[in-house]
Motif scaffolding. Sequence first.
Motif, mmCIF file in Angstrom:
data_model
loop_
_atom_site.group_PDB
_atom_site.id
_atom_site.type_symbol
_atom_site.label_atom_id
_atom_site.label_comp_id
_atom_site.label_asym_id
_atom_site.label_seq_id
_atom_site.Cartn_x
_atom_site.Cartn_y
_atom_site.Cartn_z
ATOM 1 N N UNK A 1 29.894 40.862 34.107
ATOM 2 C CA UNK A 1 29.982 41.532 32.804
ATOM 3 C C UNK A 1 31.422 41.537 32.310
ATOM 4 N N UNK A 2 31.625 41.814 31.007
ATOM 5 C CA UNK A 2 32.996 41.908 30.489
ATOM 6 C C UNK A 2 33.848 42.935 31.228
ATOM 7 N N UNK A 3 33.195 43.917 31.851
ATOM 8 C CA UNK A 3 33.925 44.957 32.589
ATOM 9 C C UNK A 3 34.251 44.540 34.016
ATOM 10 N N UNK A 4 33.742 43.389 34.470
ATOM 11 C CA UNK A 4 34.014 42.937 35.834
ATOM 12 C C UNK A 4 35.512 42.713 36.035
ATOM 13 N N UNK A 5 36.026 43.201 37.141
ATOM 14 C CA UNK A 5 37.439 42.975 37.449
ATOM 15 C C UNK A 5 37.625 41.548 37.958
#
Length: 266
Positions: free
Chosen positions: A157-161
């Motif tokens: 996801x876009x929030x994945x580090x």
Amino acid sequence: MGEQRIRHMFDIVREQNRPGLIVFVTAGFPDMDTTLELVPALVAAGADAVELGVPFSDPLAEGPVIQESSFRALQNGTSLDDCLKAAEILRDKIPNTPLILMGYYNPIYSYGLVSFADRCQQSEVDGLIVVDLPGFEATPMAAECKTRNISMIPLLAPTSTDASIRDSCSGASGFVYCISVTGVTGVRDQVSDRSFDLLDRVKTHTDLPLAVGFGISSRAHVEEVGNNAEGAVVGSALIKVMLDSPREELVERASLFVAGLAGDRL
């Protein structure tokens, strides 16, 4: 063949200079007989690969449309074993099309990792997407898949580090599923720019094909994704067509929708 089907599919769409069209259907919705009729029809209409969704009682990543389909499939008594049996039947009908099982970890863990992986291999499932299994916890499942030539496909996801992207990609095969938004599945008016930022980040960690999902609902979306990724995943928009269709027209309407997504290449 396992992951070779997935690799071969992406080789073909690359040669044709277009994105692969991956469709998601919930197994057992509106009933399993429909699933067994629908999936080959969608392939004939232009789907390059099929994600067969395993219904689950607490589908955290799903919006109301796929939640509804999952709820109805569970009302029919659809189990993980039923989904595996369906995959085995479908393999005879679509021998060359990648068939990917997509679901949540609890039913798989309850089934037993070894038993589940054995059944996937027996059913000739090509890939597995476990929505709520992060990369740093996926090693045991990935190991069972690897020995059986089943692709373990990560969901990012876009929030994945960057660390989680690296961990997820290190054990991945087949392709990487990139979520276009921060949120649940559902039809959206446009593809989020954040998905394309995510693609750039993921490309630094893997050479695998990338597919974009969550919100893809039109031919224009598929073409837009194709400028940046190797595949487009359509789920909620297709399930919405199914929910809105009488049973006797469902397969035809869903097939026409997928044909529209595929464009005029057939």
